[in-house]
Design an enzyme around this catalytic site. Structure first.
Site, PDB file in Angstrom:
ATOM      1  N   LYS A  83      -4.601  22.163  -2.204  1.00 44.30           N
ATOM      2  CA  LYS A  83      -3.681  22.490  -3.300  1.00 44.30           C
ATOM      3  C   LYS A  83      -2.373  22.996  -2.700  1.00 44.30           C
ATOM      4  O   LYS A  83      -2.359  23.921  -1.876  1.00 44.30           O
ATOM      5  CB  LYS A  83      -4.340  23.559  -4.175  1.00 44.30           C
ATOM      6  CG  LYS A  83      -3.862  23.598  -5.597  1.00 44.30           C
ATOM      7  CD  LYS A  83      -4.749  24.554  -6.380  1.00 44.30           C
ATOM      8  CE  LYS A  83      -4.338  24.694  -7.801  1.00 44.30           C
ATOM      9  NZ  LYS A  83      -5.015  25.845  -8.427  1.00 44.30           N
TER      10      LYS A  83
HETATM   11  C1  E4P Z   1      -4.713  25.956 -11.868  1.00 45.53           C
HETATM   12  O1  E4P Z   1      -5.115  25.275 -10.971  1.00 45.53           O
HETATM   13  C2  E4P Z   1      -4.483  27.401 -11.809  1.00 45.53           C
HETATM   14  O2  E4P Z   1      -5.454  27.967 -10.967  1.00 45.53           O
HETATM   15  C3  E4P Z   1      -4.625  28.096 -13.133  1.00 45.53           C
HETATM   16  O3  E4P Z   1      -4.933  27.198 -14.169  1.00 45.53           O
HETATM   17  C4  E4P Z   1      -3.540  29.068 -13.451  1.00 45.53           C
HETATM   18  O4  E4P Z   1      -3.771  29.630 -14.729  1.00 45.53           O
HETATM   19  P1  E4P Z   1      -3.065  30.972 -15.237  1.00 45.53           P
HETATM   20  O5  E4P Z   1      -1.707  30.616 -15.711  1.00 45.53           O
HETATM   21  O6  E4P Z   1      -3.941  31.438 -16.361  1.00 45.53           O
HETATM   22  O7  E4P Z   1      -3.059  31.904 -14.071  1.00 45.53           O
END
Ligand code: E4P
Length: 214
Positions: A83
């Protein structure tokens, strides 16, 4: 639309994996920190539980460092997806890693142009953040629709992971918008399965059955 869980907490992943509904897992540095566990051990354990892509996020800001971390993460398990942030350095790292056959998930995507750049850099997945857009009064679900249409017109194969999902209704709306995947926080799964008419209907079936047996 496939369903991923967005957490690094092993007990949460085990519980929802038992339902047989999970196609993958996403984590990020905040979620790993919240779990309080070792990053590498956690990713390897998740890969043993869920037989699908598991996103592990880099923790440096320069492309060379991201590439180095990405290669290391990819060695942990064949299901690891690296990622990367949607930045110029992230794009460079995405291009280099994808040329080496390492799958990537470009995160923190908030526009069609960012998604297009990620796709052209070879991203396997792009993660638009729905909830965080709504936090600033923008339409997250419309972004999913727009990216889907852009990818369809251009014949782009990069899969869209709707991220920053905050409500069960987000899951429904991004599915209808054509998202390939939604990555969902643990606490939303029970809300997705529960329905008052299921509960009351089941109770009636069981009561009628019990009464007929007396
Ligand atoms: C996605 O890969 C992220 O880990 C996640 O969805 C972020 O979500 P948040 O905005 O609730 O932190």
């Amino acid at each position: 639309m496939k369903l991923y869980i967005d957490t690094a907490i092993i007990s949460e992943i085990r519980e929802i994996a038992e339902w047989g509904v999970l196609s993958g897992v996403t984590t990020n540095p905040s979620l790993i920190a919240k779990s309080g566990k070792d990053f590498k051990k956690t990713i390897i354990e998740i890969c043993e539980i869920v037989k699908g892509p598991v996103s592990a996020e880099v923790t440096v800001e320069d492309a060379a460092g991201m590439i180095e971390q990405g290669k290391e993460f990819a060695d942990w398990d064949e299901m690891v997806v690296v990622k990367l942030p949607c930045t110029t350095e992230g794009l460079k790292a995405c291009s280099a890693l994808s040329h080496q056959g390492i799958p990537t998930n470009l995160t923190l995507c908030f526009s069609v142009n960012q998604a297009l750049l990620c796709a052209r850099a070879g991203a396997s997945y792009v993660s638009p953040f729905i909830g965080r857009l709504e936090d600033i009064n923008e339409d997250g679900v419309k972004l999913i629709k727009d990216i889907k249409e852009t990818f369809r017109v251009a014949g782009i194969k990069t899969e869209i992971i709707s991220a920053s999902i905050r409500t069960p209704y987000h899951v429904t709306t991004v599915a209808n918008a054509g998202s390939d995947i939604a990555t969902i926080p643990y606490k939303l799964f029970p809300n997705m399965v529960q329905h008052p008419l299921t509960t009351s209907g089941l109770q009636k079936f069981l009561d009628d059955w019990k009464n007929s047996q007396q």
